[in-house]
Design a protein around this motif. Structure first.
Motif, PDB file in Angstrom:
ATOM      1  N   TYR A 138       0.841  -1.201   0.000  1.00 46.83           N
ATOM      2  CA  TYR A 138       0.000   0.000   0.000  1.00 46.83           C
ATOM      3  C   TYR A 138       0.878   1.253   0.000  1.00 46.83           C
ATOM      4  O   TYR A 138       1.759   1.397   0.842  1.00 46.83           O
ATOM      5  CB  TYR A 138      -0.914   0.008   1.231  1.00 46.83           C
ATOM      6  N   ARG A 139       0.604   2.146  -0.938  1.00 44.46           N
ATOM      7  CA  ARG A 139       1.375   3.391  -1.035  1.00 44.46           C
ATOM      8  C   ARG A 139       0.442   4.540  -1.378  1.00 44.46           C
ATOM      9  O   ARG A 139      -0.334   4.469  -2.330  1.00 44.46           O
ATOM     10  CB  ARG A 139       2.458   3.246  -2.108  1.00 44.46           C
ATOM     11  N   ILE A 140       0.515   5.609  -0.591  1.00 45.81           N
ATOM     12  CA  ILE A 140      -0.347   6.780  -0.786  1.00 45.81           C
ATOM     13  C   ILE A 140       0.538   8.021  -0.795  1.00 45.81           C
ATOM     14  O   ILE A 140       1.318   8.237   0.136  1.00 45.81           O
ATOM     15  CB  ILE A 140      -1.414   6.879   0.328  1.00 45.81           C
ATOM     16  N   HIS A 141       0.415   8.819  -1.855  1.00 46.02           N
ATOM     17  CA  HIS A 141       1.265  10.003  -2.017  1.00 46.02           C
ATOM     18  C   HIS A 141       0.414  11.251  -2.256  1.00 46.02           C
ATOM     19  O   HIS A 141      -0.740  11.152  -2.673  1.00 46.02           O
ATOM     20  CB  HIS A 141       2.220   9.828  -3.194  1.00 46.02           C
ATOM     21  N   GLN A 142       1.013  12.409  -2.029  1.00 44.15           N
ATOM     22  CA  GLN A 142       0.335  13.661  -2.326  1.00 44.15           C
ATOM     23  C   GLN A 142       0.347  13.905  -3.834  1.00 44.15           C
ATOM     24  O   GLN A 142       1.316  13.580  -4.518  1.00 44.15           O
ATOM     25  CB  GLN A 142       1.001  14.827  -1.593  1.00 44.15           C
ATOM     26  N   LYS A 143      -0.739  14.473  -4.309  1.00 46.56           N
ATOM     27  CA  LYS A 143      -0.897  14.701  -5.750  1.00 46.56           C
ATOM     28  C   LYS A 143      -0.254  16.035  -6.135  1.00 46.56           C
ATOM     29  O   LYS A 143      -0.591  17.079  -5.594  1.00 46.56           O
ATOM     30  CB  LYS A 143      -2.385  14.709  -6.102  1.00 46.56           C
ATOM     31  N   HIS A 144       0.690  15.969  -7.080  1.00 45.50           N
ATOM     32  CA  HIS A 144       1.302  17.184  -7.637  1.00 45.50           C
ATOM     33  C   HIS A 144       0.902  17.314  -9.104  1.00 45.50           C
ATOM     34  O   HIS A 144       0.327  18.301  -9.516  1.00 45.50           O
ATOM     35  CB  HIS A 144       2.822  17.134  -7.473  1.00 45.50           C
ATOM     36  N   ASN A 145       1.238  16.298  -9.876  1.00 40.68           N
ATOM     37  CA  ASN A 145       0.772  16.184 -11.265  1.00 40.68           C
ATOM     38  C   ASN A 145       0.377  14.728 -11.429  1.00 40.68           C
ATOM     39  O   ASN A 145       1.201  13.882 -11.756  1.00 40.68           O
ATOM     40  CB  ASN A 145       1.886  16.583 -12.237  1.00 40.68           C
ATOM     41  N   GLY A 146      -0.896  14.434 -11.130  1.00 41.80           N
ATOM     42  CA  GLY A 146      -1.364  13.058 -11.003  1.00 41.80           C
ATOM     43  C   GLY A 146      -1.015  12.172 -12.186  1.00 41.80           C
ATOM     44  O   GLY A 146      -0.496  11.061 -12.021  1.00 41.80           O
ATOM     45  N   ARG A 147      -1.293  12.668 -13.396  1.00 44.23           N
ATOM     46  CA  ARG A 147      -1.022  11.864 -14.592  1.00 44.23           C
ATOM     47  C   ARG A 147       0.450  11.499 -14.703  1.00 44.23           C
ATOM     48  O   ARG A 147       0.806  10.359 -14.985  1.00 44.23           O
ATOM     49  CB  ARG A 147      -1.420  12.664 -15.847  1.00 44.23           C
ATOM     50  N   GLN A 148       1.300  12.515 -14.527  1.00 46.11           N
ATOM     51  CA  GLN A 148       2.740  12.290 -14.674  1.00 46.11           C
ATOM     52  C   GLN A 148       3.248  11.350 -13.584  1.00 46.11           C
ATOM     53  O   GLN A 148       4.103  10.497 -13.833  1.00 46.11           O
ATOM     54  CB  GLN A 148       3.482  13.629 -14.634  1.00 46.11           C
ATOM     55  N   GLN A 149       2.720  11.503 -12.377  1.00 45.74           N
ATOM     56  CA  GLN A 149       3.095  10.609 -11.284  1.00 45.74           C
ATOM     57  C   GLN A 149       2.691   9.171 -11.604  1.00 45.74           C
ATOM     58  O   GLN A 149       3.441   8.229 -11.355  1.00 45.74           O
ATOM     59  CB  GLN A 149       2.434  11.057  -9.970  1.00 45.74           C
TER      60      GLN A 149
ATOM     61  N   CYS B  59       3.687  -3.788   9.300  1.00 46.23           N
ATOM     62  CA  CYS B  59       3.735  -4.812   8.247  1.00 46.23           C
ATOM     63  C   CYS B  59       5.061  -4.869   7.503  1.00 46.23           C
ATOM     64  O   CYS B  59       5.432  -5.915   6.970  1.00 46.23           O
ATOM     65  CB  CYS B  59       2.591  -4.592   7.253  1.00 46.23           C
ATOM     66  N   GLY B  60       5.763  -3.741   7.412  1.00 54.93           N
ATOM     67  CA  GLY B  60       7.006  -3.724   6.649  1.00 54.93           C
ATOM     68  C   GLY B  60       6.805  -3.690   5.150  1.00 54.93           C
ATOM     69  O   GLY B  60       7.766  -3.717   4.380  1.00 54.93           O
ATOM     70  N   ASN B  61       5.535  -3.623   4.689  1.00 55.11           N
ATOM     71  CA  ASN B  61       5.265  -3.625   3.245  1.00 55.11           C
ATOM     72  C   ASN B  61       4.245  -2.554   2.873  1.00 55.11           C
ATOM     73  O   ASN B  61       3.317  -2.787   2.105  1.00 55.11           O
ATOM     74  CB  ASN B  61       4.780  -5.008   2.787  1.00 55.11           C
ATOM     75  N   CYS B  62       4.413  -1.373   3.459  1.00 51.29           N
ATOM     76  CA  CYS B  62       3.642  -0.196   3.025  1.00 51.29           C
ATOM     77  C   CYS B  62       4.609   0.983   3.032  1.00 51.29           C
ATOM     78  O   CYS B  62       5.701   0.898   3.597  1.00 51.29           O
ATOM     79  CB  CYS B  62       2.436   0.064   3.935  1.00 51.29           C
ATOM     80  N   ASP B  63       4.210   2.076   2.409  1.00 52.17           N
ATOM     81  CA  ASP B  63       5.155   3.198   2.267  1.00 52.17           C
ATOM     82  C   ASP B  63       5.608   3.770   3.603  1.00 52.17           C
ATOM     83  O   ASP B  63       6.773   4.147   3.772  1.00 52.17           O
ATOM     84  CB  ASP B  63       4.568   4.291   1.372  1.00 52.17           C
ATOM     85  N   THR B  64       4.710   3.813   4.590  1.00 52.09           N
ATOM     86  CA  THR B  64       5.099   4.398   5.871  1.00 52.09           C
ATOM     87  C   THR B  64       6.033   3.491   6.664  1.00 52.09           C
ATOM     88  O   THR B  64       6.763   3.961   7.536  1.00 52.09           O
ATOM     89  CB  THR B  64       3.848   4.731   6.720  1.00 52.09           C
ATOM     90  N   CYS B  65       6.010   2.188   6.363  1.00 49.78           N
ATOM     91  CA  CYS B  65       6.969   1.269   6.992  1.00 49.78           C
ATOM     92  C   CYS B  65       8.315   1.321   6.269  1.00 49.78           C
ATOM     93  O   CYS B  65       9.369   1.342   6.899  1.00 49.78           O
ATOM     94  CB  CYS B  65       6.436  -0.165   6.962  1.00 49.78           C
ATOM     95  N   ILE B  66       8.258   1.325   4.923  1.00 53.92           N
ATOM     96  CA  ILE B  66       9.497   1.285   4.135  1.00 53.92           C
ATOM     97  C   ILE B  66      10.239   2.621   4.207  1.00 53.92           C
ATOM     98  O   ILE B  66      11.454   2.674   4.336  1.00 53.92           O
ATOM     99  CB  ILE B  66       9.173   0.913   2.671  1.00 53.92           C
ATOM    100  N   THR B  67       9.483   3.714   4.116  1.00 50.20           N
ATOM    101  CA  THR B  67      10.074   5.054   4.209  1.00 50.20           C
ATOM    102  C   THR B  67       9.332   5.814   5.309  1.00 50.20           C
ATOM    103  O   THR B  67       8.331   6.478   5.043  1.00 50.20           O
ATOM    104  CB  THR B  67       9.924   5.805   2.864  1.00 50.20           C
TER     105      THR B  67
END
Length: 600
Positions: A207-218, A391-399
């Motif tokens: 699971y990974r959730i990020h802030q939207k800057h340029n959604g398409r390009q991301q 879990c070690g397998n989501c963005d907040t665990c990995i970074t």
């Protein structure tokens, strides 16, 4: 354990053993009991009614809202040597009569039927004259009036208990919070049924959730770097955005198709079939797409807009990695998503009680986005399941997420909302905080305010993040009657008075160290020629039979073939996913390809 059920699992479906609690559910239904089953996508729900259907006398009636997928489900069963049919609006009169005749003559083991057809007096009369093994109510959460997939026809399914009291019923869903679970039980009169709740965790999904800057390009960057040539689903909130995004992805050289309720039925069917039967197709869809999708090798599900609830998010992301291989649930969201969803909710004509529940669900979804700890722990806690360690397998665990003391910035933002009269949206407020001399600032004389130019320590993107988090946490809201102007809530008083502090998250860039999740990642380099040869044979056989490739054999079954290198029918039959019917249909051809590569 029921020996007959285990024998069917081995010989028909080709699996060595049941996953818990499949065996208990199957035993309950075989013995005539009712069951309510909550099991994650890819957890094997369909076996819970398919195996009892083959053991109990009569035909199993499967109620499904997914007309477009019934054909594929019947095709998959036919590949296993099971007599199955469907009744829905895609059949002409002669075809429907042929299916009904097969039912009367006892030739069908499973019949798929849409809820609106099932509840017609003519259909009920027909079923009264037949031997019925069981009723399976698939996607049972559709009965919830406050759920995300409500279907009015499902409300009438309580009649099954009244008109067929001796026929066991099994209701199944992958998505139900405690409130929806209770509603399913009450509306389908399953309070006396045995309730089975399998774990909601899908450990193979990252699971990974990020802030939207340029959604398409991301999105493009994510697909190119991690999922080039993989099958995936991209969810958007509107039909227009769905079509525009699919078109743009095609311009970038990807194979993308739109899917939404406004497309002609034949176009939707064509796009869905291509997605199910071809490799590397990306479907860009509204929530109209996906419920019940059986495609096992969807490697990613991406959201370009914020889902309305954790239930929606869980179900949509659950379409990734049904084969148990690594998959990604990726999402970008921004302040406008939050404002748009809250406005849609305010504008709806739903009763106040329903609006309150929907607000709670949206707030829980926002909480999942803004959290600084393990996402999977929060996600599972929503469904009353507890993961004891991160879990070690989501963005907040990995970074791990960094936070900062946002108290002073939050006070400046809130003061700016107040000083400008609670009449303006985010862009103008940021212009005031940054001391910009725009026409609008001059027009309203906001350069004279005490909050003018007091925010130069942060950049525009950082101020967007501050306002987004203040909206998410309920300190301010966008008023739809004032064109989205921000207004203060009672909650902001202690913060403005200096009685409270606030920690805000630092927005991440969306970049992570990540191993690519690929279909062939588990295949060693020396075995790639055999892997490609088996895939080519599978594609050829699927095309000949007019079915998706995965209904011939799943990737995991072919990987086991590569590992074991079976030399005869008996060894091939011992591989998970190879049953007697498929052995007879395809065994010699697969053995021949393996033998050829063994010689090489």
């Amino acid at each position: 354990m029921n020996k007959a059920a285990l024998s069917v699992l081995n010989t028909v479906f080709g699996y060595p053993e049941f996953r818990s609690p499949q065996d208990e559910v199957i035993d309950t239904v075989i013995n005539g009991g009712d069951a309510l089953v909550l099991m994650p996508t890819g957890g094997g729900k369909s076996l819970c009614y398919q195996i009892p259907a083959l053991i109990r006398p009569g035909c199993a009636i499967v109620i499904s809202p997914l007309i477009a997928l019934m054909q594929d489900q019947v095709n998959a069963l036919t590949q296993l040597g099971i007599n199955a049919g469907f009744l829905n609006s895609t059949l002409d009169n002669n075809q429907a009569l042929a299916v009904e005749q097969a039912l009367f003559q006892g030739e069908l083991e499973l019949l798929y039927i849409a809820p609106e057809r099932l509840t017609q007096p003519r259909t009920l009369s027909m079923l009264q004259q037949c031997s019925i093994a069981l009723f399976a109510i698939d996607e049972a959460h559709c009965v919830s009036q406050w759920g995300h997939d409500f279907r009015a026809d499902y409300l009438e399914l309580s009649l099954l208990h009244q008109q067929f009291p001796s026929v066991p019923r099994i209701a199944l869903t992958a998505t139900a919070d405690p409130r929806t679970h209770q509603e399913i039980s009450e509306r389908l009169q399953l309070d006396q049924a045995r309730h089975f709740i399998a774990g909601f965790d899908r450990p193979n999904i990252q699971y990974r959730i990020h802030q939207k800057h340029n959604g398409r390009q991301q999105l493009l960057s994510f697909i190119r770097s991690e999922h080039e040539h993989d099958a995936g689903i991209v969810y958007c909130l509107s039909r227009k955005k769905t079509e525009e995004t699919a078109s743009w992805l095609c311009q970038q050289g990807l194979q993308a198709l739109p899917y939404h309720a406004g497309l002609a039925p034949q176009v939707k069917e064509q796009h869905q079939n291509r997605f199910l039967r071809e490799d590397g197709i990306i479907i860009v869809a509204t929530i109209a797409f996906g419920m019940g999708i059986d495609k096992p090798d969807v490697r990613f599900v991406a959201h370009l807009d914020l889902p309305k609830s954790i239930e929606s998010y869980y179900q949509e992301t659950g379409r990734a990695g049904r084969d148990g291989q690594a998959a990604t649930a990726w999402m970008v969201y921004g302040l406008q998503d939050v404002i748009k969803l809250k406005q849609m909710l305010d504008r709806s004509e739903a009763p106040d009680m329903q609006k309150r529940i929907e607000r709670q669900r949206l707030d829980a979804m926002l909480g999942l986005c803004e959290i600084t700890t393990c996402r999977r722990q929060t996600l599972l806690a929503y469904f009353n399941e507890h993961l004891h360690r991160p879990c070690g397998n989501c963005d907040t665990c990995i970074t791990p997420v960094q936070t900062w003391d946002g108290t002073e910035a939050a006070r400046k933002a809130l003061s700016c909302v107040y000083r400008t009269g609670q009449r303006f949206g985010v862009n103008h407020l940021i212009d005031v905080l940054l001391g910009k001399s725009t026409a609008k600032v001059q027009q309203f004389h906001h350069q004279t305010l005490s909050t003018y130019a007091i925010g130069s320590e942060l950049e525009s993107n950082q101020w967007h993040s501050v306002f987004r988090q203040l909206v998410s946490r309920g300190y301010i809201y966008a008023d739809m009657d004032s064109f989205g102007a921000f207004k203060l809530t009672e909650k902001c008083r202690p913060l403005l008075r200096g009685e409270q502090s606030i920690e805000l998250r630092k927005d991440n860039t969306g970049k992570m160290k990540k191993k690519k999740a690929s279909k062939s990642a588990a295949v060693p380099e020396y075995a790639q020629p055999l892997w490609e040869a088996l895939r080519a044979l599978r594609k050829q056989l699927a095309d000949e039979h007019g079915v998706p490739a995965y209904t011939v054999f799943h990737d995991s079954t072919m990987m086991e073939m590569i590992s074991i290198r079976p030399e005869n029918r008996e060894q091939l039959l011992n591989i998970s996913g190879v049953g007697v019917s498929k052995l007879d249909k395809y065994g010699e051809q697969f053995l021949a390809v393996i033998a050829e590569h063994n010689q090489q």
